[in-house]
Motif scaffolding. Structure first.
Motif: not given
Length: 429
Positions: A31-60
């Motif tokens: 939702a922010a204006d620009g590029t943000s960095t999320v460091r040391a994210p959890l990489v798991s089924e739930d967070t990957v699903a969230f990330r991919e859902a954002l990608g489906a909505c057109g976010l990079t």
């Protein structure tokens, strides 16, 4: 929470990043204006699903080497276009992303697994309708949820947060993108620490949020600023490691979880202290030492840290007197009816329990061998794994791999830290 000097290290646990923080940060970065960095994210089924859902909505969302960080490029507004985001089992995706989508322009069809379809969405749907969103929910006011987005004006809203704080968090994070911002009255609210986490992160991204004496939250309209944020270790996941230390008489430290933590579930160590463990929390780490006995004979309200109530309930048979856990009615509406699931599995182990709408009482006993029904619920599997460690040869899991939802390396880490842990290998077939 007890605070002291920095704890002695003991065994240092490797706890993955917080799911609650990771998915909130992904949404705020989108939702922010620009590029943000999320460091040391959890990489798991739930967070990957969230990330991919954002990608489906057109976010990079771009991954760094070995997923050490994720870069999210936001546009300062809601998404546009046509998309079918798949939320899998992730409740945060199903509750955070629809308000964000409604602030954009386009058509978005949110769906998920059968388990997620069964989870309640009505308070969120009612709130979005009150804000003027054009939507069609699925059976029982759940998923699949179709949103025909044309932006949201905002205004005033009362939200029923008696079932889950996630509805409120999702609306709050979308509020700065509404044309007039939002004033939210919360009414009954469970899991307040998660709302406090949401507000702290929103402010980190530049949101202007105020709270009135009556609890009304005022969110001003303005684009979020991009940010660079490090994700803390997951306090809910750490609860299993802390509990294992308490029941095995060992000392375990979790670096990165200290007095400045945004996560309310770190308060679980205070419950362990009440049960007889030694607890030390410093600015940058928390340590639990088992003392050789587990005390019971108390009642504790765990409504605000309900993701950890199962951890306590699973080890409660080892205490010297009954333990009653209260304030957990909303835990019946999670990945499973967690109160019923814990009670049924404890009874299968020969442990006397009683439960009511918002409580469970566990009596002392010697667990007999049993196969735990995980119900595809990662927290059931991890909680009973701790009991299995304390009473070797007693517990097997019918679905040990379900821990991948939030802690993919759970069994490996338990085996590394605690001698004799064998649940992963004994149940993998």
């Amino acid at each position: 929470m007890i605070t002291e000097k920095e704890p002695d290290a003991g065994l240092a646990a490797r706890i993955p990043g917080s799911k609650s923080l990771t998915n909130r940060l992904l949404l705020l970065a989108a939702a922010a204006d620009g590029t943000s960095t999320v460091r040391a994210p959890l990489v798991s089924e739930d967070t990957v699903a969230f990330r991919e859902a954002l990608g489906a909505c057109g976010l990079t969302v771009r991954s760094g080497p070995r997923d050490e960080f994720w870069e999210v490029t936001g546009t300062g507004r809601g998404p546009t276009g046509s998309a079918r985001p798949w939320c899998a089992d992730a409740g945060t995706a199903a509750r955070f992303l629809p308000p964000f989508a409604a602030t954009g322009h386009g058509t978005f069809l949110f769906d998920g697994s059968s388990q997620l379809r069964a989870r309640p969405q009505r308070p969120l749907i009612d709130a979005l309708r009150a804000l003027g969103a054009d939507l069609d929910p699925g059976p029982g006011n759940g998923l699949p949820l179709l949103i025909r987005a044309r932006g949201l004006t905002g205004g005033e809203l009362t939200v029923d947060s008696s079932l889950s704080s996630q509805y409120l968090s999702g609306l709050l994070m979308a509020a700065p993108l509404m044309r007039d911002g939002l004033r939210i009255r919360t009414g009954s609210l469970v899991s307040r620490p998660y709302v406090d986490m949401t507000l702290a992160l929103m402010r980190r991204f530049g949101a202007r949020v105020e709270e009135s004496d009556d609890g009304t939250l005022h969110v001003a309209p303005r684009p979020y600023d991009a940010a660079d944020v490090v994700v803390e270790p997951d306090a809910s996941s750490a609860s299993y490691i802390f509990a294992a230390a308490a029941v095995t008489g060992t000392t375990v430290t979790v670096p990165g979880l200290g007095t400045d933590s945004l996560q309310g579930d770190l308060r679980f160590v205070d419950v362990l202290r009440q049960a007889g463990a030694e607890v030390r929390v410093g600015r940058t780490a928390a340590t639990v030492t088992g003392t050789g006995r587990l005390r019971g004979g108390f009642s504790v309200d765990m409504g605000e840290i309900s993701d950890t109530f199962m951890t306590l309930a699973a080890i409660a048979p080892l205490a010297d007197a009954p333990i009653t856990i209260r304030g957990i009615a909303h835990a019946r509406l999670k990945e499973s009816d967690r109160v019923a699931a814990v009670a049924a599995n404890l009874r299968a182990c020969g442990i006397e329990t009683s439960d009511g709408p918002d409580r469970i009482t566990v009596h002392p006993g010697v667990p007999r061998p049993a196969r735990v029904a995980c119900r595809r619920d990662h927290r059931i599997a991890m909680s009973f794994s701790v009991l299995g460690l304390a009473v070797p040869g007693t517990i097997t899991l019918d679905d040990p791999s379900c821990v991948a939802k939030t802690f993919p390396e759970f069994h490996d880490e338990m085996r590394r830290l605690f001698t004799g842990y064998a649940l992963a290998s004994s149940t993998s077939g």
